[in-house]
Design an enzyme around this catalytic site. Structure first.
Site, PDB file in Angstrom:
ATOM      1  N   ASP A 137      91.393  62.769  25.123  1.00 50.18           N
ATOM      2  CA  ASP A 137      92.537  63.291  25.776  1.00 50.18           C
ATOM      3  C   ASP A 137      93.371  63.552  24.668  1.00 50.18           C
ATOM      4  OD1 ASP A 137      93.729  62.907  28.979  1.00 50.18           O
ATOM      5  OD2 ASP A 137      95.179  63.174  27.400  1.00 50.18           O
ATOM      6  N   ILE A 138      94.091  64.524  24.958  1.00 53.15           N
ATOM      7  CA  ILE A 138      95.407  64.986  23.893  1.00 53.15           C
ATOM      8  C   ILE A 138      96.480  63.934  23.933  1.00 53.15           C
ATOM      9  CG2 ILE A 138      96.695  66.377  25.312  1.00 53.15           C
ATOM     10  CD1 ILE A 138      96.461  68.535  23.224  1.00 53.15           C
ATOM     11  N   ASN A 143      91.402  61.903  39.049  1.00 46.89           N
ATOM     12  CA  ASN A 143      92.563  62.376  39.905  1.00 46.89           C
ATOM     13  C   ASN A 143      92.199  63.530  40.730  1.00 46.89           C
ATOM     14  OD1 ASN A 143      94.223  60.420  38.997  1.00 46.89           O
ATOM     15  ND2 ASN A 143      94.585  61.617  37.061  1.00 46.89           N
ATOM     16  N   GLU A 191      95.978  67.359  37.140  1.00 42.46           N
ATOM     17  CA  GLU A 191      97.077  68.429  36.765  1.00 42.46           C
ATOM     18  C   GLU A 191      95.920  69.638  36.186  1.00 42.46           C
ATOM     19  OE1 GLU A 191      98.860  66.475  33.007  1.00 42.46           O
ATOM     20  OE2 GLU A 191     100.194  65.352  34.414  1.00 42.46           O
ATOM     21  N   VAL A 192      95.072  69.443  35.956  1.00 39.49           N
ATOM     22  CA  VAL A 192      94.144  70.332  35.429  1.00 39.49           C
ATOM     23  C   VAL A 192      92.905  70.558  36.385  1.00 39.49           C
ATOM     24  CG1 VAL A 192      92.404  71.062  33.634  1.00 39.49           C
ATOM     25  CG2 VAL A 192      94.319  69.648  32.921  1.00 39.49           C
ATOM     26  N   HIS A 246      87.354  66.272  36.428  1.00 39.45           N
ATOM     27  CA  HIS A 246      86.958  65.423  35.087  1.00 39.45           C
ATOM     28  C   HIS A 246      87.314  64.170  35.598  1.00 39.45           C
ATOM     29  CE1 HIS A 246      91.102  66.787  35.484  1.00 39.45           C
ATOM     30  NE2 HIS A 246      91.569  65.471  35.027  1.00 39.45           N
ATOM     31  N   HIS A 278      88.302  60.586  33.630  1.00 40.45           N
ATOM     32  CA  HIS A 278      88.995  59.874  32.646  1.00 40.45           C
ATOM     33  C   HIS A 278      88.295  58.506  32.368  1.00 40.45           C
ATOM     34  CE1 HIS A 278      93.148  62.101  32.750  1.00 40.45           C
ATOM     35  NE2 HIS A 278      92.573  62.395  33.898  1.00 40.45           N
TER      36      HIS A 278
HETATM   37  P1  5GP Z   1      94.701  65.091  35.113  1.00 40.17           P
HETATM   38  O1  5GP Z   1      96.267  64.531  35.571  1.00 40.17           O
HETATM   39  O2  5GP Z   1      94.688  66.466  35.713  1.00 40.17           O
HETATM   40  O3  5GP Z   1      93.692  63.966  35.679  1.00 40.17           O
HETATM   41  O4  5GP Z   1      94.412  64.835  33.509  1.00 40.17           O
HETATM   42  C1  5GP Z   1      94.574  65.908  32.710  1.00 40.17           C
HETATM   43  C2  5GP Z   1      94.319  65.206  31.474  1.00 40.17           C
HETATM   44  O5  5GP Z   1      94.137  66.449  30.449  1.00 40.17           O
HETATM   45  C3  5GP Z   1      95.716  64.496  30.942  1.00 40.17           C
HETATM   46  O6  5GP Z   1      95.486  63.286  30.570  1.00 40.17           O
HETATM   47  C4  5GP Z   1      96.076  65.406  29.785  1.00 40.17           C
HETATM   48  O7  5GP Z   1      96.648  64.695  28.745  1.00 40.17           O
HETATM   49  C5  5GP Z   1      94.691  66.245  29.267  1.00 40.17           C
HETATM   50  N1  5GP Z   1      95.240  67.317  28.639  1.00 40.17           N
HETATM   51  C6  5GP Z   1      95.900  68.551  29.042  1.00 40.17           C
HETATM   52  N2  5GP Z   1      95.700  69.370  28.152  1.00 40.17           N
HETATM   53  C7  5GP Z   1      94.846  68.878  27.101  1.00 40.17           C
HETATM   54  C8  5GP Z   1      94.284  69.735  26.082  1.00 40.17           C
HETATM   55  O8  5GP Z   1      94.579  70.941  25.763  1.00 40.17           O
HETATM   56  N3  5GP Z   1      93.315  69.123  25.342  1.00 40.17           N
HETATM   57  C9  5GP Z   1      93.163  67.623  25.546  1.00 40.17           C
HETATM   58  N4  5GP Z   1      92.104  66.996  24.747  1.00 40.17           N
HETATM   59  N5  5GP Z   1      93.504  67.117  26.860  1.00 40.17           N
HETATM   60  C10 5GP Z   1      94.296  67.581  27.526  1.00 40.17           C
END
Ligand code: 5GP
Length: 125
Positions: A39-40, A97, A105-106, A110, A112
């Protein structure tokens, strides 16, 4: 429309771009079914994302539409990555999520993988 009623898959989402190699990632593992990368913005000492290679918005879409081999391959990678990251002895958390209330968010399904320290309560009160 995805099976959850969420918007259809958006090929411009950040994980789709990572899968196409348009954006770099710190790769942990990859096979025909899934990609794992750091994760970034890690929230724990180990914070790895595992994504299926198909165009799935949510867990519901993935589990309803993906082939059995893809589903098995994805979940096998989650466990293999946890083991390879040295998390089996002390434990870890798998979290996904979904949608607005889940805080997704994405919009590419996925998981975690959190570990390397006690990760605390499952849901903040
Ligand atoms: P969500 O909230 O959708 O479950 O989690 C999305 C995750 O993607 C977040 O933890 C965020 O830090 C990670 N993320 C967003 N953009 C990028 C990216 O460009 N590269 C990587 N490696 N992680 C990302």
């Amino acid at each position: 429309m995805s099976v959850t009623g969420l918007p259809p898959y958006d090929d411009s989402n950040i994980f789709a771009r990572i899968l196409r190699g348009e954006i770099p990632c710190k790769r942990v593992a990859e096979d025909d079914y899934a990609l794992a990368f750091h994760d970034i913005a890690p929230q724990t000492p180990v914070h790895v994302l595992v994504i299926p290679k198909g165009r799935w918005v949510s867990a519901a879409d993935f589990h309803a539409g993906a082939e059995d081999a893809a589903i098995a391959g994805f979940w096998r990678m989650v466990s293999a990555v946890a083991k390879a990251q040295g998390l089996e002895a002390t434990g870890y958390r798998i979290l996904s999520n979904m949608g607005q209330d889940g805080g997704q968010e994405v919009p590419h399904f996925h998981v975690h993988l959190f570990g390397g320290r006690r990760v605390g309560r499952m849901v903040p009160l």
